[in-house]
Design an enzyme around this catalytic site. Structure first.
Site, PDB file in Angstrom:
ATOM      1  N   SER A  52      11.708  38.310 -28.592  1.00  0.00           N
ATOM      2  CA  SER A  52      10.810  37.151 -28.658  1.00  0.00           C
ATOM      3  C   SER A  52       9.781  37.077 -27.533  1.00  0.00           C
ATOM      4  CB  SER A  52      11.614  35.855 -28.699  1.00  0.00           C
ATOM      5  OG  SER A  52      12.209  35.596 -27.461  1.00  0.00           O
ATOM      6  N   LYS A  96      11.556  31.399 -23.000  1.00  0.00           N
ATOM      7  CA  LYS A  96      10.296  31.158 -23.712  1.00  0.00           C
ATOM      8  C   LYS A  96       9.223  30.742 -22.710  1.00  0.00           C
ATOM      9  CE  LYS A  96      12.360  31.532 -27.725  1.00  0.00           C
ATOM     10  NZ  LYS A  96      12.374  32.807 -28.367  1.00  0.00           N
TER      11      LYS A  96
END
Length: 171
Positions: A52, A96
């Protein structure tokens, strides 16, 4: 030597041994207490892996230093890579990038792999908008919505491993 005198002799030996054990164990207790406080509240190394955050972080895993003071001082903002307790699975920690903070209007691709459809959302108070750098392989705020600031565990600021990428993380 009688029984009472023998017991008294052993008690004196035991007292000096116990005193020595306590004296030697105090520095160890202090060290491990400092280690615990540092790792829990100040800074700790963390292994991060997965697709990710490609290309910023490696798929096979990076060891990052994560500082935990910023979250208490409200100095985390857009562009920062953070570790967050997953809202979907509290046993999981995800890495993230913060895209927006409370009050920001965030425009994002709803399903970048299938269409160019965009949506916008205002980040509510006490929340942040997080996304992975690899939007094609990231489950983030586009799927789960804004994330409460209380789930932020810390801000990644330095890469320790792999050695060829040793240094500060690029914002």
């Amino acid at each position: 030597m009688g029984t009472a005198e023998l017991l008294l002799h052993y008690a004196r030996q035991w007292r000096s041994t116990a005193r020595e054990i306590v004296t030697l164990s105090i520095p160890f207790a202090q060290f491990f207490s400092l280690l615990h406080v540092t790792g829990t509240y100040i800074c700790s190394p963390t292994i991060v892996s997965g697709p990710s955050m490609l290309p910023t972080l490696n798929f096979s895993g990076d060891v990052l230093l994560v500082e935990k003071v910023s979250r208490f001082m409200d100095v985390i903002g857009p562009g920062d890579v953070v570790l967050v307790r997953s809202p979907e699975n509290p046993r999981k920690t995800i890495a993230k990038r913060i895209i927006g903070v409370e009050g920001d209007k965030v425009t994002y691709l709803v399903d970048p792999g299938r269409s160019d459809l965009c949506a916008s959302q205002v980040v509510p108070k006490g929340h942040v908008w997080i996304q992975g750098d690899n939007i094609y392989a990231s489950r983030d705020s586009r799927h789960i919505g804004p994330v409460p600031c209380g789930l932020i565990l810390g801000k990644a600021f330095f890469r320790v491993w792999p050695p060829e990428e040793f240094g500060p993380l690029v914002q």
